[in-house]
Motif scaffolding. Structure first.
Motif, short mmCIF file in Angstrom:
data_model
loop_
_atom_site.label_atom_id
_atom_site.label_comp_id
_atom_site.label_asym_id
_atom_site.label_seq_id
_atom_site.Cartn_x
_atom_site.Cartn_y
_atom_site.Cartn_z
N LEU A 239 -14.80 60.38 -5.65
CA LEU A 239 -15.81 60.33 -6.38
C LEU A 239 -17.20 60.26 -5.70
O LEU A 239 -18.09 60.02 -6.37
N GLN A 240 -17.15 60.47 -4.66
CA GLN A 240 -18.56 60.67 -3.87
C GLN A 240 -19.58 61.46 -4.26
O GLN A 240 -19.28 62.56 -4.93
N GLY A 241 -20.79 60.96 -4.57
CA GLY A 241 -21.65 61.76 -5.23
C GLY A 241 -22.01 61.04 -6.61
O GLY A 241 -23.12 61.34 -7.24
N TYR A 242 -21.05 60.30 -7.00
CA TYR A 242 -21.16 59.69 -8.61
C TYR A 242 -21.06 58.49 -8.20
O TYR A 242 -20.89 57.47 -7.24
N PRO A 243 -21.78 57.65 -9.57
CA PRO A 243 -22.58 56.12 -9.34
C PRO A 243 -21.31 55.21 -9.47
O PRO A 243 -21.20 54.50 -10.28
N PHE A 244 -20.29 55.17 -8.37
CA PHE A 244 -19.28 54.14 -8.64
C PHE A 244 -19.29 53.34 -7.44
O PHE A 244 -19.82 53.73 -6.35
N SER A 245 -18.98 51.88 -7.41
CA SER A 245 -19.05 50.93 -6.64
C SER A 245 -17.70 50.02 -6.91
O SER A 245 -17.42 49.80 -8.16
N TYR A 246 -17.45 49.32 -5.80
CA TYR A 246 -16.56 48.29 -5.80
C TYR A 246 -17.13 47.05 -6.30
O TYR A 246 -18.26 46.54 -5.58
N CYS A 247 -16.59 46.22 -7.40
CA CYS A 247 -17.08 44.84 -7.49
C CYS A 247 -16.05 43.88 -7.09
O CYS A 247 -16.52 42.76 -6.77
N ASN A 248 -15.08 44.22 -7.08
CA ASN A 248 -14.22 43.44 -6.13
C ASN A 248 -12.75 44.46 -5.56
O ASN A 248 -13.10 45.70 -5.86
N ALA A 249 -11.83 44.01 -5.16
CA ALA A 249 -10.77 44.97 -4.38
C ALA A 249 -10.07 45.70 -5.58
O ALA A 249 -9.34 46.70 -5.23
N CYS A 250 -10.11 45.23 -6.72
CA CYS A 250 -9.44 45.68 -8.00
C CYS A 250 -9.85 46.51 -8.65
O CYS A 250 -9.26 47.36 -9.47
N TYR A 251 -11.23 46.81 -8.66
CA TYR A 251 -12.15 47.43 -9.64
C TYR A 251 -13.06 48.35 -9.08
O TYR A 251 -13.77 47.97 -8.21
N LEU A 252 -13.11 49.63 -9.54
CA LEU A 252 -14.17 50.70 -8.76
C LEU A 252 -14.78 50.79 -10.20
O LEU A 252 -14.19 51.27 -11.35
N VAL A 253 -16.08 50.64 -10.25
CA VAL A 253 -17.07 50.49 -11.43
C VAL A 253 -17.95 51.79 -11.80
O VAL A 253 -18.61 51.98 -10.70
N ASN A 254 -18.25 52.45 -12.63
CA ASN A 254 -18.97 53.39 -12.96
C ASN A 254 -20.35 52.65 -13.18
O ASN A 254 -20.29 51.93 -14.26
#
Length: 76
Positions: A20-35
């Motif tokens: 998903l490189q280039g898209y606005p995703f970030s980890y909020c913790n080890a279990c979730y990748l958030v748009n």
């Protein structure tokens, strides 16, 4: 989760993040990748994505907030 369905994929979140490189995703913790485009609010160590509340881990909070603020600045 998508707005109309849930997808299941095999592999690690790290691998998914790379794809998903280039898209606005970030980890909020080890279990979730958030748009980041779907974050409705952040309060303390919780964030709301659509109608779901997720936990933000203490170690990831600073970086998550930096990435979220950068996303907001780029999309203002």
């Amino acid at each position: 989760h998508l707005s109309d369905r849930t997808l299941s994929v095999s592999g690690t979140l790290k691998k998914v993040k790379e794809e998903l490189q280039g898209y606005p995703f970030s980890y909020c913790n080890a279990c979730y990748l958030v748009n980041l485009a779907h974050v409705k609010s952040i309060e303390g160590y919780s964030l709301k994505v659509d109608q779901v509340t997720l936990s933000v881990s203490h170690p990831r909070k600073k970086r998550f907030l930096e990435e979220f603020n950068s996303y907001l600045e780029d999309n203002a």
